[in-house]
Design a protein around this motif. Structure first.
Motif, PDB file in Angstrom:
ATOM      1  N   ASP A  59      41.166  68.484  23.595  1.00  0.00           N
ATOM      2  CA  ASP A  59      40.749  68.852  22.232  1.00  0.00           C
ATOM      3  C   ASP A  59      40.095  67.674  21.510  1.00  0.00           C
ATOM      4  OD1 ASP A  59      42.944  67.262  21.881  1.00  0.00           O
ATOM      5  OD2 ASP A  59      44.071  68.670  20.627  1.00  0.00           O
ATOM      6  N   TRP A  60      39.496  66.766  22.260  1.00  0.00           N
ATOM      7  CA  TRP A  60      38.834  65.612  21.659  1.00  0.00           C
ATOM      8  C   TRP A  60      37.500  66.006  21.047  1.00  0.00           C
ATOM      9  CZ3 TRP A  60      39.118  61.699  26.353  1.00  0.00           C
ATOM     10  CH2 TRP A  60      40.455  61.443  26.649  1.00  0.00           C
ATOM     11  N   GLU A  61      36.908  65.026  20.342  1.00  0.00           N
ATOM     12  CA  GLU A  61      35.502  65.181  19.987  1.00  0.00           C
ATOM     13  C   GLU A  61      34.687  65.137  21.273  1.00  0.00           C
ATOM     14  OE1 GLU A  61      33.587  63.142  16.858  1.00  0.00           O
ATOM     15  OE2 GLU A  61      35.338  63.125  15.552  1.00  0.00           O
ATOM     16  N   THR A 112      36.860  71.326  22.829  1.00  0.00           N
ATOM     17  CA  THR A 112      36.378  70.125  22.160  1.00  0.00           C
ATOM     18  C   THR A 112      35.670  70.494  20.861  1.00  0.00           C
ATOM     19  OG1 THR A 112      34.311  70.197  23.417  1.00  0.00           O
ATOM     20  CG2 THR A 112      36.109  68.870  24.326  1.00  0.00           C
ATOM     21  N   VAL A 113      35.426  69.481  20.032  1.00  0.00           N
ATOM     22  CA  VAL A 113      34.771  69.721  18.742  1.00  0.00           C
ATOM     23  C   VAL A 113      33.610  68.745  18.586  1.00  0.00           C
ATOM     24  CG1 VAL A 113      36.888  70.543  17.666  1.00  0.00           C
ATOM     25  CG2 VAL A 113      36.292  68.119  17.493  1.00  0.00           C
ATOM     26  N   VAL A 114      32.722  69.062  17.667  1.00  0.00           N
ATOM     27  CA  VAL A 114      31.582  68.215  17.358  1.00  0.00           C
ATOM     28  C   VAL A 114      31.563  67.976  15.849  1.00  0.00           C
ATOM     29  CG1 VAL A 114      29.072  68.024  17.314  1.00  0.00           C
ATOM     30  CG2 VAL A 114      30.206  69.010  19.302  1.00  0.00           C
ATOM     31  N   LYS A 115      31.394  66.732  15.468  1.00  0.00           N
ATOM     32  CA  LYS A 115      31.227  66.402  14.052  1.00  0.00           C
ATOM     33  C   LYS A 115      29.763  66.037  13.830  1.00  0.00           C
ATOM     34  CE  LYS A 115      33.224  63.806  10.228  1.00  0.00           C
ATOM     35  NZ  LYS A 115      34.272  62.850   9.815  1.00  0.00           N
ATOM     36  N   VAL A 116      29.057  66.884  13.108  1.00  0.00           N
ATOM     37  CA  VAL A 116      27.625  66.691  12.887  1.00  0.00           C
ATOM     38  C   VAL A 116      27.411  65.824  11.648  1.00  0.00           C
ATOM     39  CG1 VAL A 116      25.419  67.828  12.464  1.00  0.00           C
ATOM     40  CG2 VAL A 116      27.111  68.900  13.963  1.00  0.00           C
ATOM     41  N   ALA A 173      35.008  62.866  24.828  1.00  0.00           N
ATOM     42  CA  ALA A 173      35.320  63.500  26.104  1.00  0.00           C
ATOM     43  C   ALA A 173      34.283  63.131  27.158  1.00  0.00           C
ATOM     44  CB  ALA A 173      35.390  65.017  25.931  1.00  0.00           C
ATOM     45  N   GLY A 174      33.010  63.106  26.766  1.00  0.00           N
ATOM     46  CA  GLY A 174      31.951  62.717  27.695  1.00  0.00           C
ATOM     47  C   GLY A 174      32.111  61.283  28.167  1.00  0.00           C
ATOM     48  N   GLY A 224      25.214  72.213  21.138  1.00  0.00           N
ATOM     49  CA  GLY A 224      26.644  72.448  21.039  1.00  0.00           C
ATOM     50  C   GLY A 224      27.456  71.376  21.725  1.00  0.00           C
ATOM     51  N   ARG A 225      28.758  71.625  21.791  1.00  0.00           N
ATOM     52  CA  ARG A 225      29.682  70.615  22.317  1.00  0.00           C
ATOM     53  C   ARG A 225      29.487  70.363  23.803  1.00  0.00           C
ATOM     54  NH1 ARG A 225      34.354  74.766  20.578  1.00  0.00           N
ATOM     55  NH2 ARG A 225      33.894  76.398  22.076  1.00  0.00           N
ATOM     56  N   ASN A 226      29.140  71.398  24.585  1.00  0.00           N
ATOM     57  CA  ASN A 226      28.925  71.179  26.012  1.00  0.00           C
ATOM     58  C   ASN A 226      27.724  70.267  26.255  1.00  0.00           C
ATOM     59  OD1 ASN A 226      31.086  72.753  26.706  1.00  0.00           O
ATOM     60  ND2 ASN A 226      29.892  74.617  26.962  1.00  0.00           N
ATOM     61  N   GLN A 227      26.665  70.458  25.486  1.00  0.00           N
ATOM     62  CA  GLN A 227      25.511  69.573  25.610  1.00  0.00           C
ATOM     63  C   GLN A 227      25.875  68.147  25.224  1.00  0.00           C
ATOM     64  OE1 GLN A 227      22.179  71.108  23.420  1.00  0.00           O
ATOM     65  NE2 GLN A 227      21.929  72.904  24.728  1.00  0.00           N
ATOM     66  N   GLU A 228      26.702  68.004  24.180  1.00  0.00           N
ATOM     67  CA  GLU A 228      27.066  66.665  23.738  1.00  0.00           C
ATOM     68  C   GLU A 228      27.933  65.964  24.780  1.00  0.00           C
ATOM     69  OE1 GLU A 228      28.645  64.306  19.792  1.00  0.00           O
ATOM     70  OE2 GLU A 228      27.749  66.289  19.681  1.00  0.00           O
ATOM     71  N   ILE A 229      28.853  66.701  25.409  1.00  0.00           N
ATOM     72  CA  ILE A 229      29.659  66.125  26.488  1.00  0.00           C
ATOM     73  C   ILE A 229      28.754  65.648  27.622  1.00  0.00           C
ATOM     74  CG2 ILE A 229      31.282  66.686  28.340  1.00  0.00           C
ATOM     75  CD1 ILE A 229      32.782  68.437  26.394  1.00  0.00           C
TER      76      ILE A 229
END
Length: 288
Positions: free
Chosen positions: A228-230, A260-264, A234-235, A271-276
């Motif tokens: 449940d990290w940012e 996971t979450v993303v803080k914009v 996680a990446g 989305g979060r998968n792309q950010e990871i």
């Protein structure tokens, strides 16, 4: 997907002449569109089409009796797909986007969503009463909190008004006075007409992925099913793990599940998968 038993029997397609019976079970081939109406929409932000489809659902469950059973198939993503807001759609979209950009956890987001909807937080089950609601859930939230998956349209709500207000304050949400009033209105805490089953969840998915990797010759390890990290952190973690294991020159698969979450902080998209993936890519750059 919602089907109610009594009208379904009336609208079933006629059995083709080529249908066969085996041990009193009818076997026939027929496109699924003959039986069901499909309403595919976008998520995680609700759209007008989602609201229109929800109106159809509510019409379908009108005037049911205690002799009816509603089969309710539910999975993650339902919070945006099933929606009849208690505020304007534009206002709900703005609040949803504020929550998504804030880095709020999914349980926090859905605690707010429930109080701004006439079908979430057990209210869909109330609309079906006195019919029995048989719910089959594919859970995408660690721990399988049934009142949080798709914001719990057919399950008693365990969250409270006080929690909803604290979440809104925590993330400094910009809300109208009418929205604050809704956050202070309680949701159903008991439902006598529901039965819920969970045939699949994140743990099952991780185990299936591990088995598939093993069949392909990988040494697979499930690291966690409650990540449940940012997303960016996680990446970086996955990249660090890959660098550490790189010297062993073995085919390995590391499997994580969670939310996971993303803080914009800017105007970026994705989305979060792309950010990871992008965060991990930066950490493994140069490895061969």
């Amino acid at each position: 997907s919602i089907t109610k038993s009594r009208p379904l029997n009336r609208c079933m397609p006629k059995m083709p002449a080529t249908a066969k019976k085996k041990n009193d079970v009818t076997i026939m081939r027929m496109p699924m569109t003959e039986w069901f109406t499909e309403a595919s929409r976008c998520q995680p932000v609700p759209e007008a089409q989602s609201c229109a489809a929800t109106e159809q659902v509510l019409q379908l469950v009108q005037n049911l009796t205690c002799h009816d059973t509603v089969l309710f198939l539910l999975s993650g993503g339902g919070s945006a797909l099933l929606e009849k807001p208690l505020v304007s759609l534009a206002e709900l979209q703005d609040i949803t986007q504020q929550l998504l950009n804030s880095g709020a956890a999914i349980r926090e987001i859905n605690t707010i969503r429930k109080r701004l909807s006439s079908v979430k937080g057990g209210r869909l089950a109330l609309a079906c009463a006195p019919a029995h609601v048989f719910t089959v859930v594919l859970s995408d939230i660690p721990g399988d909190p049934l009142d949080m998956i798709a914001s719990g349209p057919a399950y008693p709500d365990s969250s409270t008004c006080a929690q909803a207000v604290r979440i809104a304050q925590k993330y400094h949400l910009q809300l109208a006075a009418t929205v604050w009033d809704l956050l202070r209105q309680e949701t159903p805490k008991t439902l006598a007409n529901v039965e819920t089953h969970v045939p699949g969840n994140v743990q099952h998915l991780a185990e299936a992925a591990a088995a598939a990797c093993a069949r392909l010759g990988y040494r697979s390890r499930i690291l966690t099913t409650t990540l449940d990290w940012e997303a960016q952190a996680a990446g970086r973690y996955l990249a660090a793990l890959a660098r550490e294991q790189y010297a062993h020159q073995q085919n390995q698969a590391f499997i994580c599940g969670g939310e996971t979450v993303v803080k914009v902080t800017g105007t970026g998209s994705g989305g979060r998968n792309q950010e990871i993936a992008l965060s991990a890519a930066a950490g493994i750059a140069g490895l061969r």
